[in-house]
Design an enzyme around this catalytic site. Structure first.
Site, PDB file in Angstrom:
ATOM      1  N   HIS A 113      -2.555   7.833   6.779  1.00  0.00           N
ATOM      2  CA  HIS A 113      -1.545   8.623   6.054  1.00  0.00           C
ATOM      3  C   HIS A 113      -2.172   9.883   5.460  1.00  0.00           C
ATOM      4  CE1 HIS A 113       2.243   6.512   6.051  1.00  0.00           C
ATOM      5  NE2 HIS A 113       1.710   5.372   5.657  1.00  0.00           N
ATOM      6  N   CYS A 143       5.769   0.046   7.415  1.00  0.00           N
ATOM      7  CA  CYS A 143       5.415   1.149   6.523  1.00  0.00           C
ATOM      8  C   CYS A 143       6.640   1.502   5.674  1.00  0.00           C
ATOM      9  CB  CYS A 143       5.010   2.346   7.383  1.00  0.00           C
ATOM     10  SG  CYS A 143       4.551   3.802   6.440  1.00  0.00           S
ATOM     11  N   LEU A 144       6.426   1.764   4.402  1.00  0.00           N
ATOM     12  CA  LEU A 144       7.555   2.128   3.533  1.00  0.00           C
ATOM     13  C   LEU A 144       8.213   3.419   4.000  1.00  0.00           C
ATOM     14  CD1 LEU A 144       6.238   1.322  -0.069  1.00  0.00           C
ATOM     15  CD2 LEU A 144       7.698  -0.077   1.391  1.00  0.00           C
ATOM     16  N   HIS A 204      -4.678   1.932   7.647  1.00  0.00           N
ATOM     17  CA  HIS A 204      -3.300   2.453   7.692  1.00  0.00           C
ATOM     18  C   HIS A 204      -3.130   3.571   6.656  1.00  0.00           C
ATOM     19  CE1 HIS A 204       1.245   1.618   7.922  1.00  0.00           C
ATOM     20  NE2 HIS A 204       1.133   2.383   6.842  1.00  0.00           N
ATOM     21  N   GLU A 205      -3.643   3.335   5.443  1.00  0.00           N
ATOM     22  CA  GLU A 205      -3.462   4.319   4.364  1.00  0.00           C
ATOM     23  C   GLU A 205      -4.324   5.571   4.598  1.00  0.00           C
ATOM     24  OE1 GLU A 205      -0.951   3.791   2.675  1.00  0.00           O
ATOM     25  OE2 GLU A 205      -0.744   1.633   2.947  1.00  0.00           O
ATOM     26  N   GLY A 207       0.845  -1.185   0.000  1.00  0.00           N
ATOM     27  CA  GLY A 207       0.000   0.000   0.000  1.00  0.00           C
ATOM     28  C   GLY A 207       0.884   1.239   0.000  1.00  0.00           C
TER      29      GLY A 207
HETATM   30 ZN   LIG Z   1       2.451   3.485   5.698  1.00  0.00          ZN
END
Ligand SMILES: [Zn+2]
Length: 203
Positions: A162, A116-117, A158-159, A53
């Site tokens: 963000h 998370c990236l 989660h997204e 994601g």
């Molecule tokens: Zn993330």
């Protein structure tokens, strides 16, 4: 910031410490060519970093756009039957949604490890509602409403966080947060001083 190169293109993910990660992203008014181009770039970036994601701010785009790349087949046996949202979206992955909104959250919660990236190397347990319903627009201009469970439900939450400028580490217990804090400080310092990159494939 975190870079990766694929087929002579550098893909960039903003990491912890980058101010865009703490800002609320703006709604998308028109799904036009620009938005389609951003969506394509976001999918490529997500896949390049092996993410499941990616939200706009992570790609440096302060707009309410999310790319998903959730694997269709999982070895998660506890949930053999897919929720309607998963049944609808998993076969379409990678998939982009615009202006997602969570309209319902189950009282039942679940604690799962997240990563998370934008927080490379940092993982921690987060409690979230197990199931959610969300509405969103698709790139072809349709509005979808999805009841979801499993990894999709977790990922959507989660997204969406963000898009509101919130990272998963802000949802960890104080105790858990204490464990990752030193790593976080190192990441923040490194992010400020250098723009390090990882080059994979496509060379
Ligand atoms: Zn993330």
């Amino acid at each position: 910031m975190f870079f990766r190169k694929k087929q002579d293109v550098y893909h960039r993910v903003h990491t912890y410490g980058s101010p865009i990660l703490n800002k609320k992203a703006e709604s998308v008014k028109n799904i036009n060519e620009e938005i389609n181009a951003i969506a394509t770039e976001m999918i490529e970036t997500m896949l390049c970093f092996d993410g499941i994601g990616l939200a706009g701010p992570q790609a440096g785009v302060g707009r309410r756009i999310v790319a998903f790349g959730i694997p269709e087949h999982r070895d998660d046996e506890e949930q053999a039957i897919l929720s309607p949202g998963e049944a609808l979206l998993l076969p379409k992955m990678p998939f982009v949604i615009v202006n997602p909104e969570i309209t319902w959250r189950s009282d039942e919660t679940e604690i799962k490890e997240e990563g998370c990236l934008s927080l490379p190397g940092i993982y921690g347990e987060v409690e979230r509602p197990k199931m959610v319903t969300f509405t969103a627009e698709t790139l072809d201009g349709k509005t979808i409403s999805c009841d979801c469970d499993g990894l999709l439900a977790r990922c959507v939450q989660h997204e969406c966080d963000h898009l509101d400028g919130k990272l998963f580490i802000e949802r960890m217990t104080e105790e858990e947060f204490g464990i990752i804090k030193p790593k976080l400080n190192r990441l923040k310092k490194r992010g400020r001083k250098t723009q390090f990159m990882r080059i994979v494939g496509g060379e």
